[in-house]
Design a protein around this motif. Structure first.
Motif, PDB file in Angstrom:
ATOM      1  N   GLY A 111       0.811  -1.214   0.000  1.00 13.15           N
ATOM      2  CA  GLY A 111       0.000   0.000   0.000  1.00 13.15           C
ATOM      3  C   GLY A 111       0.838   1.256   0.000  1.00 13.15           C
ATOM      4  O   GLY A 111       0.479   2.263  -0.624  1.00 13.15           O
ATOM      5  N   ALA A 112       1.972   1.223   0.704  1.00 11.40           N
ATOM      6  CA  ALA A 112       2.842   2.392   0.749  1.00 11.40           C
ATOM      7  C   ALA A 112       3.397   2.719  -0.633  1.00 11.40           C
ATOM      8  O   ALA A 112       3.536   3.892  -1.010  1.00 11.40           O
ATOM      9  N   VAL A 113       3.719   1.682  -1.405  1.00 17.40           N
ATOM     10  CA  VAL A 113       4.198   1.912  -2.774  1.00 17.40           C
ATOM     11  C   VAL A 113       3.131   2.647  -3.587  1.00 17.40           C
ATOM     12  O   VAL A 113       3.431   3.591  -4.333  1.00 17.40           O
ATOM     13  N   ALA A 114       1.870   2.226  -3.443  1.00 18.53           N
ATOM     14  CA  ALA A 114       0.782   2.890  -4.167  1.00 18.53           C
ATOM     15  C   ALA A 114       0.635   4.341  -3.722  1.00 18.53           C
ATOM     16  O   ALA A 114       0.404   5.240  -4.545  1.00 18.53           O
ATOM     17  N   LEU A 115       0.761   4.596  -2.428  1.00 14.90           N
ATOM     18  CA  LEU A 115       0.655   5.971  -1.919  1.00 14.90           C
ATOM     19  C   LEU A 115       1.744   6.867  -2.491  1.00 14.90           C
ATOM     20  O   LEU A 115       1.474   7.970  -2.979  1.00 14.90           O
TER      21      LEU A 115
END
Length: 511
Positions: A111-115
């Motif tokens: 999820g952090a990569v997407a953010l």
């Protein structure tokens, strides 16, 4: 006093571990797509990451993908991304077999990569963070909940495993069904075009001249390509959804008067209709990434005259709503050709996938420097002042279309009766014009073909001839000559950096 022993961490079975990871990552994707569809369709975490991957991919790898998958390169990319996510889901599940922490860490990292990727998008807005945030929170919560339920189901029977197992299965089934529904709803919302009735009815334009009966010939494509069959090549993984009522175009930079136009402003100006053949720079010799349509819009030259272009201006840097940019020579747009900001195609509003509500169309240039779809900004600048998308990746700056021809009949590898055989096809040199097409058999003498009617100098031209073929295998070749007297070169060159060259050849067998 006795102290109850600490319960050892519950180790999940492999099936439960895998299911936990899949549901955690899957629910994150579904939540991201649903929230994106509701508030900002372009912010789908899956597609934002994919778009970033496209932008960072080396040009040699892009060309290898195009060579391998053709127009299916986007589907191949999305499929590859789905496989990577499936692997991450498996890793999350297996990492959390004994304790939930490692598995949750994998979900959170994803999820952090997407953010982070969302914040790096060229059209980033604060609202775009809602989708990846929803994906991160939902994915983490679902992983933790399903993992806890699976742990309960794995305990011995004396701890109520039978009841826990039923609850875990019910929870897993509910999460799976909810994720599928949420993901489907998000995709439907994102795919729904924002149109209005006013956008469909085109303003009046001078009537198009009637099409000569021999514009198309037996064995050639239709002179006018139906909009549904018009080739589509762009970088958009998701077709942008643009509200025509809210759309504006800003024309600024090296001009005396900056213009900001609504769609109504644009349509209120003098409207023209022009037949234009468009060609993709990636089109191989004999390829099908070329189409012809009647485009309706306003002349770019008129808008530039209204704005007042300052001396020294060299390019129009056009920007799409998704951040894609093209660079078009000012001198080409102002040399008298029908360079348009088009809002109509073949008598109707532009299809969404072809740039609705407005796109640029400039005859004689490959689409990568002239065909900005979903256009929303034009900056008049110099070549040194800005570098458009494809120029950053090593493609040529100006991109004039090369004179080309193609054999459409007979098809490559066809078996034909020996004797007189009809050979027909297409030739193009937009804004230059075709004056001659010739066919050769097995490297022999060039035989002139009959040309179809020339409808406009910016459109392709059909051709046809008959040749004598004896029994056996043969190779047919074609070449065109344009109005400048330039004969289509036989020198073979790949598309990079400014379009493929060579002569189309077709093997056939006569019986």
């Amino acid at each position: 006093m006795t102290v109850a022993p600490l319960r050892a961490p519950t180790t999940l079975t492999t099936p439960w571990a895998l299911l936990t990871g899949i549901l955690g990552v899957g629910s994150a994707l579904a939540a991201g797509d649903l929230v994106a569809g509701l508030v900002a369709p372009a912010s789908s975490p899956f597609l934002v990451v994919g778009d970033r991957f496209v932008r960072l991919t080396p040009e040699w790898l892009k060309q290898a993908a195009i060579a391998a998958f053709g127009t299916g390169d986007k589907l191949a990319l999305l499929t590859g991304m789905a496989v990577v996510l499936a692997v991450l889901a498996v890793l999350a599940g297996l990492a959390g077999r004994r304790r939930p922490g490692p598995g949750i860490a994998v979900v959170v990292a994803t999820g952090a990569v997407a953010l982070v990727t969302t914040t790096l998008a060229p059209t980033f807005r604060a609202v775009d963070l809602l989708a990846p945030l929803a994906a991160l929170l939902v994915g983490t919560a679902v992983y933790a909940a399903v993992r806890a339920a699976a742990a309960g189901a794995a305990r011995p029977a004396r701890h109520g495993a039978g009841v826990s197992r039923r609850r875990a299965l019910a929870l897993a089934g509910g999460v799976a069904a909810g994720s599928l529904l949420a993901g489907a709803a998000g995709r439907l919302l994102a795919a729904a075009p924002a149109t209005s009735g006013a956008a469909v009815a085109l303003p009046p334009a001078p009537p198009a001249p009637s099409l000569p009966p021999d514009a198309s010939l037996p064995g050639t494509p239709a002179w006018l390509t139906p909009s549904a069959d018009f080739y589509r090549i762009d970088t958009a993984l998701q077709v942008p959804r643009v509200d025509p009522a809210a759309w504006t175009l800003r024309l600024h930079g090296m001009v005396e008067r900056e213009l900001t136009l609504t769609l109504a402003d644009l349509r209120s100006r003098r409207v023209v209709e022009a037949p234009v053949t468009m060609v993709c720079v990636s089109n191989p010799v004999g390829g099908t990434l070329v189409s012809n349509a009647r485009f309706t819009g306003v002349r770019l030259a008129d808008l530039l005259a209204e704005a007042g272009v300052r001396p020294g201006a060299e390019q129009l840097l056009s920007t799409s709503v998704d951040g894609f940019t093209t660079g078009t020579p000012v001198r080409v747009v102002t040399d008298g050709r029908e360079a348009l900001l088009a809002f109509g195609m073949n008598g109707a509003a532009l299809p969404v996938e072809h740039g609705f509500p407005v796109r640029m169309v400039v005859p004689g240039l490959y689409g990568y420097v002239s065909g900005c779809k979903w256009i929303t900004d034009i900056e008049v600048t110099t070549w040194a002042g800005a570098t458009p998308y494809w120029a950053e990746r090593g493609w040529a700056r100006e991109g004039p279309v090369k004179t080309q021809s193609r054999i459409d009949t007979p098809a490559a590898g066809a078996t034909v009766p020996s004797g007189r055989v009809a050979v027909a096809g297409t030739s193009w040199a937009p804004h230059v014009g075709i004056t001659r097409v010739e066919v050769a058999v097995d490297g022999g003498a060039w035989v002139p073909a009959r040309l179809g009617a020339e409808v406009g100098v910016d459109s392709w031209r059909m051709w046809r001839t008959e040749i004598e073929l004896g029994p056996g295998e043969h190779t047919l070749s074609v070449r065109a000559t344009d109005r400048t007297g330039t004969v289509q070169t036989g020198r073979e060159q790949v598309s990079i950096p400014d379009g493929a060259t060579g002569r189309h050849t077709v093997p056939v067998t006569a019986v």
